[in-house]
Write a protein that holds these residues in place. Sequence first.
Motif, mmCIF file in Angstrom:
data_model
loop_
_atom_site.group_PDB
_atom_site.id
_atom_site.type_symbol
_atom_site.label_atom_id
_atom_site.label_comp_id
_atom_site.label_asym_id
_atom_site.label_seq_id
_atom_site.Cartn_x
_atom_site.Cartn_y
_atom_site.Cartn_z
ATOM 1 N N ASP A 41 50.158 1.846 93.017
ATOM 2 C CA ASP A 41 48.821 1.733 92.439
ATOM 3 C C ASP A 41 48.886 2.041 90.940
ATOM 4 N N GLN A 42 48.504 1.053 90.126
ATOM 5 C CA GLN A 42 48.504 1.194 88.658
ATOM 6 C C GLN A 42 49.915 1.271 88.054
ATOM 7 N N THR A 82 41.458 -1.790 92.068
ATOM 8 C CA THR A 82 42.363 -1.506 93.192
ATOM 9 C C THR A 82 42.180 -2.425 94.401
ATOM 10 N N LYS A 179 44.992 6.111 99.670
ATOM 11 C CA LYS A 179 43.667 5.472 99.572
ATOM 12 C C LYS A 179 43.398 4.597 100.793
ATOM 13 N N ASP A 320 48.290 6.011 90.110
ATOM 14 C CA ASP A 320 46.943 5.670 89.646
ATOM 15 C C ASP A 320 46.177 6.917 89.209
ATOM 16 N N ASP A 367 48.870 -3.207 92.196
ATOM 17 C CA ASP A 367 47.537 -3.819 92.302
ATOM 18 C C ASP A 367 46.932 -4.134 90.935
ATOM 19 N N HIS A 368 47.444 -3.506 89.906
ATOM 20 C CA HIS A 368 46.997 -3.751 88.527
ATOM 21 C C HIS A 368 47.895 -2.956 87.603
ATOM 22 N N HIS A 509 41.402 1.159 83.871
ATOM 23 C CA HIS A 509 41.797 -0.256 83.930
ATOM 24 C C HIS A 509 40.621 -1.088 84.446
HETATM 25 ZN ZN ZN Z 1 44.516 0.742 91.774
#
Ligand code: ZN
Length: 571
Positions: A41-42, A82, A179, A320, A367-368, A509
Amino acid sequence: MILQKFSTGLLFLASTLLFSSEQSPQTTIQKPKLILQITVDQLRGDLPDKFMKHMGKGGFRYLKEKGVWYKNAHYTYSNTETVVGHTTLATGANPAIHGMVSNVWYDRVKKRLVYNIEDKRYHILSKNADIDDSTEVDSSQALAGTDGRSPANIMVSTFSDELSLFTNEKSKIFGVSVKDRGAVTLAGHNGKAFWFSKTSGEFITSSFYYDTYPTWVKKFNDQKLAERYLGKSWTLMHDKSKYMFGNSDDNPWEEDYANFGRVFPHVYGGKENKYFNHFLTFSPAGDELTLDFAKAIIDNEKMGQHDVTDYLAVSFSSTDYVGHIFGPSSLEAEDNMLRLDKTLASLFKYVDEKVGLDNTLIVLSADHGAPEAPGYLAKLGIEAKWIAPLKWNKKPSLSRLEKKFGVGQKLIESFFPPYLYLNHTIIKEKGLNLAEVQKAVAKEIMEIDGIALTVTSTEMLNNTLPDTYLYSAALKNFNAKRSGDILILFEPHCFANDMDGGAIMATNHGGPWTYDTFVPVIFAGSHLTGKQIYKPIRPNDIAATLSAVVDAKAPSGSNGTVLLEVLEGLK
Ligand SMILES: [Zn+2]
């Protein structure tokens, strides 16, 4: 007639040659026993290399040396959040098609903002494990109207669904993350998802997946592994002098969330600390616990041990939280990357022992990406700023709208960036033209400092937009049922505060700019050999490629392209 026969013969000969070359033994893809899809994540695409110097052998370095690494992979839609990214990874579709257009959207029927995977039909199986609004840092989860969770809002099939269809549910499919949305999206509609409760410190699920917990999950939770961090702290892995950011631990733009502190050591505290489990997720501990649960899935569910391909999705969330709180260029982020590398190495070693890496296809992405903290950018002379769209001084705008349409504030039904939703009932009652109202409100929104572009749903539905990067990114994010009347896009290095000024973060983000769209896409394991590829690809291509690997059809909304370098490597 003779000519016709001759040409038919040639065609036959040509097709036989083509057929035989396609059918030769060396072109057969070896199907993996296990597909391990990892999402960090991130994780911006450059970050593994940036911090690789002090990484060990079996994690990112293994992926670099043995994996097919796409170094120019970008999401192409505008809202890099996300659930949007995870669902694109799962489905190969853009949010316009898979429907998960943002972490939160306004539901016109329910007349309230909804959390992406909330579903009141399927409550979580544990008591006292729902999110605690008083401590929850994730503002989108805090908006959920129920503790229930399911993948029902994902409008298309996932790769994991297609794998399940292809083997008539024989493939075992699991997803795990800190998450809930990191696990539910990739497990798809037919798999099983587990996520971490920051209230109970356990891995939980909902009645969508099970009526009661499997015995092994109960046993796992009975170990109370989160408690091993009681009274401990997040400390540095190496001597401070080894780190790129060793001399800048205490930066003014870092967030001291609930007294977790801006400098090492970050103290988790004891049972009296109501933020204890949250602090675990703000540090490498969250990923370490996710690793433990992933290993338990592999072991107890005997993943990769039978005659069809199994699928395990693991989404690591700590990067993240650390990125939001401290920024990606911080001592915390640097140490977290080294710890994540160790976590990955431990997972790969475990998979090698249980399944064999030769029998496993690993795919890692994110995811980003992540923007640098505005404070850090400013130090480097790059102008960057926080904006709070909800603090928009509406008065002059609303009086102009009132003058034009005879109604002002009531035109706006909900405003939660990136979308503004108009009140269609009032617009209808007053006999107003929806497109005209949208245009006028969009023009007023442009008055807010830091807004690059506003796009109306009518413009998107009518497809009257010029073919530019931003409009194209907006269209790919537009779902007529869930996106608002007006999409708001921020200028580069302008960041909307998630809580609109309520909570301070180091960075955020969610935009269409390259720091947010750039992610790594790496395939490894099986018979793949190290290769770095710089042609532009999209994370959407992962689902299409995995489908091709197992011979299943692509997910129902997928617009990905099969990555041939991976297929070639599996022969
Ligand atoms: Zn994320």
